[in-house]
Design an enzyme around this catalytic site. Structure first.
Site, PDB file in Angstrom:
ATOM      1  CG  ASP A 134      -1.135  -7.398  11.565  1.00  0.00           C
ATOM      2  OD1 ASP A 134      -0.057  -8.025  11.473  1.00  0.00           O
ATOM      3  OD2 ASP A 134      -1.310  -6.456  12.354  1.00  0.00           O
ATOM      4  CE1 TYR A 167      13.960  -3.583   9.090  1.00  0.00           C
ATOM      5  CE2 TYR A 167      16.312  -3.195   8.734  1.00  0.00           C
ATOM      6  CZ  TYR A 167      15.009  -3.213   8.256  1.00  0.00           C
ATOM      7  OH  TYR A 167      14.754  -2.861   6.945  1.00  0.00           O
ATOM      8  NE  ARG A 210       0.055  -2.764   9.422  1.00  0.00           N
ATOM      9  CZ  ARG A 210       0.973  -2.500  10.332  1.00  0.00           C
ATOM     10  NH1 ARG A 210       1.104  -3.290  11.374  1.00  0.00           N
ATOM     11  NH2 ARG A 210       1.769  -1.456  10.203  1.00  0.00           N
ATOM     12  N   GLY A 255       7.348  -4.867   6.549  1.00  0.00           N
ATOM     13  CA  GLY A 255       8.354  -4.929   7.603  1.00  0.00           C
ATOM     14  C   GLY A 255       8.305  -3.702   8.486  1.00  0.00           C
ATOM     15  CG  ASN A 300      -0.238  -0.161   2.522  1.00  0.00           C
ATOM     16  OD1 ASN A 300       0.703  -0.934   2.616  1.00  0.00           O
ATOM     17  ND2 ASN A 300      -0.651   0.571   3.537  1.00  0.00           N
ATOM     18  CE  LYS A 339      13.732  -6.291   6.752  1.00  0.00           C
ATOM     19  NZ  LYS A 339      12.596  -6.566   5.865  1.00  0.00           N
TER      20      LYS A 339
END
Ligand code: NDP
Length: 234
Positions: A48, A140, A34, A77, A11, A144
């Site tokens: 979600d 994070y 969402r 993410g 989005n 990843k």
């Protein structure tokens, strides 16, 4: 032929540019959101990715509209940055749940249709910091990096069925995610980029579109950095 494509987090930001690239190519594109709704011209499903039931419902909607997902782009993410000593267990597990477990959830759901069709493309959006590490991003970076092992395992499991699972590792791309970084951090990042500039969302989309194309049929389990040289190819 038009393929059924699903982009999580399509989005806005990088995901939206990816979705637009596939739509421009003539594919049937669905994006998750969402609650924001779908951008103009794209089919949106509310989802979600931390909720397996919502994922299943979203896939059913996409299947009814476009047919089984043939190209999955796992892009959604989040970040929640702080130094290790200050990072709560919730901060760690929430980022892992969205970025890594979320990718597992959508990949697993997508694999059903791909196996039936004996064809599929999965592309996981990782990050340069998954390979280099980054102070303040223990959660994070771990999430990843995890995508690389996951994609490679999927490649080994499903590669014989014409299903590929590859990773794109963006460097510093101008989006909402990076807009809020302090100026000194942005400057420090830029100083390490041989290209001397930030990347655009379209540059990520082009790499993703290539990995999902017929020309990339023999590329599997690869990590494609799109980072202006920041990670030196990892
Ligand atoms: P944005 O913050 O602009 O967008 C994040 C997207 O992920 C939004 O669409 C958001 O949806 C969605 N999302 C987040 N959590 C969930 C969830 N639980 N369920 C469903 N959707 C969710 O990020 P970018 O476009 O910058 O980043 C896209 C991807 O690229 C991310 O995986 C990011 O880690 C990665 N990346 C980005 C880099 C950059 O420099 N920007 C560099 C390297 C990697 P919503 O609109 O509902 O919040």
């Amino acid at each position: 032929m038009a393929r059924s494509v699903l982009v999580t987090g399509g989005n806005r930001g990088i995901g939206l540019a990816i979705a637009r690239a596939f739509a421009d190519n003539g594919d049937k594109v669905a994006v998750t959101h969402r609650g924001s709704g779908a951008p103009d011209g794209l089919f949106g499903v509310r989802c979600d990715i931390t909720d397996a039931a919502e994922i299943d419902a979203a896939f059913k909607e996409v299947e009814a509209e476009h047919g089984p997902v043939e190209v999955l782009i796992s892009n959604a993410g989040i970040t929640d940055d702080t130094l290790l000593l200050r990072m709560s267990e919730d901060q760690f597990t929430n980022v892992l749940d969205a970025n890594l477990t979320g990718a597992y959830r959508v990949a697993k759901r997508a694999s059903m249709g791909m196996l039936r069709k004996k064809w599929g493309r999965m592309v996981f959006i990782s990050s340069v910091v998954g390979m280099t590490g980054q102070a303040g991003q223990v959660n994070y970076a771990a999430s990843k990096a995890g995508l690389v092992g996951m994609a490679r395992s999927i490649a080994r499991e499903l590669g014989s069925r014409n299903i590929t699972a590859n990773v794109v590792a963006p460097g510093f791309i101008t989006t909402d995610m990076t807009a809020d970084l302090p100026d000194d951090v942005k400057k420090e990042f830029l100083g390490r980029v041989p290209a001397g500039r930030y990347g655009s969302v379209e540059e990520i989309a082009a790499a993703v579109a290539f990995l999902a194309s017929d020309n990339a049929a023999y590329i599997n389990g690869a990590v494609l950095p799109v980072d202006g040289g920041l990670g030196m190819g990892h």
